[in-house]
Scaffold this active site. Structure first.
Site, PDB file in Angstrom:
ATOM      1  N   HIS A  23     -23.895 -15.561 -11.058  1.00 26.35           N
ATOM      2  CA  HIS A  23     -25.246 -15.287 -11.579  1.00 26.35           C
ATOM      3  C   HIS A  23     -25.332 -15.201 -13.104  1.00 26.35           C
ATOM      4  O   HIS A  23     -26.314 -15.601 -13.691  1.00 26.35           O
ATOM      5  CB  HIS A  23     -25.834 -14.010 -10.928  1.00 26.35           C
ATOM      6  CG  HIS A  23     -25.196 -12.743 -11.374  1.00 26.35           C
ATOM      7  ND1 HIS A  23     -23.936 -12.356 -10.970  1.00 26.35           N
ATOM      8  CD2 HIS A  23     -25.624 -11.774 -12.216  1.00 26.35           C
ATOM      9  CE1 HIS A  23     -23.635 -11.201 -11.526  1.00 26.35           C
ATOM     10  NE2 HIS A  23     -24.642 -10.824 -12.292  1.00 26.35           N
ATOM     11  N   ASP A  24     -24.272 -14.717 -13.754  1.00 28.36           N
ATOM     12  CA  ASP A  24     -24.326 -14.568 -15.214  1.00 28.36           C
ATOM     13  C   ASP A  24     -23.542 -15.646 -15.941  1.00 28.36           C
ATOM     14  O   ASP A  24     -23.225 -15.489 -17.125  1.00 28.36           O
ATOM     15  CB  ASP A  24     -23.774 -13.184 -15.615  1.00 28.36           C
ATOM     16  CG  ASP A  24     -24.858 -12.124 -15.573  1.00 28.36           C
ATOM     17  OD1 ASP A  24     -26.053 -12.488 -15.542  1.00 28.36           O
ATOM     18  OD2 ASP A  24     -24.510 -10.924 -15.561  1.00 28.36           O
ATOM     19  N   LYS A  33     -24.152 -16.707 -19.518  1.00 27.80           N
ATOM     20  CA  LYS A  33     -23.809 -15.886 -20.688  1.00 27.80           C
ATOM     21  C   LYS A  33     -22.735 -16.561 -21.538  1.00 27.80           C
ATOM     22  O   LYS A  33     -22.467 -16.145 -22.655  1.00 27.80           O
ATOM     23  CB  LYS A  33     -23.361 -14.489 -20.247  1.00 27.80           C
ATOM     24  CG  LYS A  33     -24.538 -13.621 -19.833  1.00 27.80           C
ATOM     25  CD  LYS A  33     -24.112 -12.188 -19.596  1.00 27.80           C
ATOM     26  CE  LYS A  33     -25.329 -11.326 -19.269  1.00 27.80           C
ATOM     27  NZ  LYS A  33     -24.929  -9.997 -18.795  1.00 27.80           N
ATOM     28  N   HIS A  88     -29.979 -16.763 -20.542  1.00 29.95           N
ATOM     29  CA  HIS A  88     -28.770 -16.991 -19.721  1.00 29.95           C
ATOM     30  C   HIS A  88     -29.060 -17.475 -18.293  1.00 29.95           C
ATOM     31  O   HIS A  88     -28.294 -18.286 -17.772  1.00 29.95           O
ATOM     32  CB  HIS A  88     -27.813 -15.784 -19.762  1.00 29.95           C
ATOM     33  CG  HIS A  88     -28.164 -14.651 -18.883  1.00 29.95           C
ATOM     34  ND1 HIS A  88     -28.962 -13.619 -19.285  1.00 29.95           N
ATOM     35  CD2 HIS A  88     -27.822 -14.363 -17.586  1.00 29.95           C
ATOM     36  CE1 HIS A  88     -29.092 -12.754 -18.301  1.00 29.95           C
ATOM     37  NE2 HIS A  88     -28.412 -13.187 -17.251  1.00 29.95           N
ATOM     38  N   HIS A 114     -33.305 -12.260 -12.665  1.00 30.03           N
ATOM     39  CA  HIS A 114     -33.927 -11.228 -13.508  1.00 30.03           C
ATOM     40  C   HIS A 114     -35.442 -11.187 -13.364  1.00 30.03           C
ATOM     41  O   HIS A 114     -36.132 -10.573 -14.172  1.00 30.03           O
ATOM     42  CB  HIS A 114     -33.557 -11.437 -14.980  1.00 30.03           C
ATOM     43  CG  HIS A 114     -32.156 -11.005 -15.296  1.00 30.03           C
ATOM     44  ND1 HIS A 114     -31.764  -9.676 -15.279  1.00 30.03           N
ATOM     45  CD2 HIS A 114     -31.045 -11.718 -15.604  1.00 30.03           C
ATOM     46  CE1 HIS A 114     -30.470  -9.605 -15.582  1.00 30.03           C
ATOM     47  NE2 HIS A 114     -30.008 -10.835 -15.774  1.00 30.03           N
TER      48      HIS A 114
END
Ligand code: FE2
Length: 336
Positions: free
Chosen positions: A206-207, A210, A235, A260
């Site tokens: 999910h990240d 970044k 991101h 998010h």
């Protein structure tokens, strides 16, 4: 790595592929070996075994690109071996061609149910009717090569997700935990297995976006400026783009993009509301927030489990996160 979208099927390179022939008839093995080595111009590496057990040991040792398999053999027959290979993660995608003496519909169905991909008739082999054999082997090896490349691409993306954790010391283990919590919630909600798998993988990735956020912003101990927060907010979009080449990641990409979002429309990047946000994204959002709260971050200490639960409940009341998902998640802690 082969570019999956740009390579034409006929151009896929199958040079030096490893092929195992397993048949108790030495004559059949010899004839097929001759076809593979001398009648096809791919420098195949051909290996042979004369019963199921010997074949299985050989396959484990050399990890072939294709297996040609007789049915009636001593010690372990071809169908038993086929089933074993299909139930083993390391060989479940290896193409298996059954060499059959009687290619009746019934026999073909039994072989397909055992996990075979295709058939070669012994009569055709003995009559050296090789075009059919050549086409089948070529086609299966090309599919195998594509699958291998896809697997490599998936592994690269997973490694990239791990690399993100090294950029931000405080998020070490975060992706694994979000993936684990996401899977727990999805299972408790009795979702179908495919969606459970997508949610589990999305937790891991999910990240990933970044990777495109500067380290000094990720690790900033103070409050982020408005500009810095705008950069952080990119991101999910970067993550979605990183996963774009993998066609099977369609659902995963959507979850990454929307992890998010908030039910009341105040999230990012698209400001979606309520059920416009997929269930997968709503699950990962809850798992992500809980793990972020209970972990130490560069800008604050970790928050206790009890206080984190309180924050989750408040967030559900404000219609930011899905109350039903939160309740399912809390149920997990109550029983464990
Ligand atoms: Fe995130």
């Amino acid at each position: 790595m082969t570019n999956l979208r740009d390579t034409m099927f006929e151009e896929i390179n199958i040079e030096n592929s490893k092929i195992v022939i397993i048949d108790d008839s030495k004559t059949t093995v010899q004839v097929i070996k001759d076809i593979l080595i001398n009648k096809m111009n791919f420098n195949f590496q051909v290996f042979e075994a004369f019963d199921g057990i010997e074949g299985l040991e050989l396959i484990k040792k050399i990890c072939p690109d294709a297996v040609l398999l007789d049915i009636d053999m001593p010690r372990m027959n071809g169908l038993e071996l086929c089933k074993i290979l299909r139930n083993d993660e390391s060989t479940q995608l290896t193409p298996i061609v059954i060499i059959t003496g009687s290619d009746t519909v019934e026999n073909k169905i039994i072989a397909l149910k055992s996990g075979a991909n295709d058939f070669i008739s012994k009569t055709r082999v003995q009559n050296l009717d090789i075009v059919d054999i050549q086409l089948k082997i070529e086609s299966l090896l090309k599919i195998k090569r594509l699958t291998d490349n896809l697997e490599k691409a998936e592994n690269i993306i997973k490694s990239l997700a791990k690399a993100v954790e090294y950029k931000d010391y405080y998020t070490k283990g975060h992706a694994d935990r979000v993936s684990n919590f996401g899977e727990i919630i999805a299972k408790k909600m009795h979702l179908d297995q495919e969606l459970i798998n997508d949610i589990t993988l999305s937790g891991l990735l999910h990240d990933i976006g970044k990777i495109g956020v500067p380290d000094n912003i990720l690790n900033k101990p103070d409050k982020l400026s408005a500009v810095e927060f705008e950069i952080i907010k990119r991101h999910p979009l970067i993550g979605e783009e990183i996963c774009l080449p993998i066609k099977s990641f369609e659902k995963v990409r959507e979850i990454i993009r929307h992890h998010h979002e908030k039910l009341n429309g105040t999230g990012y990047p698209d400001g979606l509301k309520g059920t416009e946000i997929s269930l997968g994204s709503r699950i990962i959002a809850v798992a992500d927030i809980y793990d972020a709260l209970t972990s130490r971050r560069s800008y604050r200490n970790q928050i206790s489990h009890e206080n984190s639960i309180k924050i989750l409940k408040e967030s559900a009341l404000k219609n930011e996160i899905d109350k039903e998902v939160v309740d399912v998640f809390l149920g997990y802690f109550e029983k464990s």
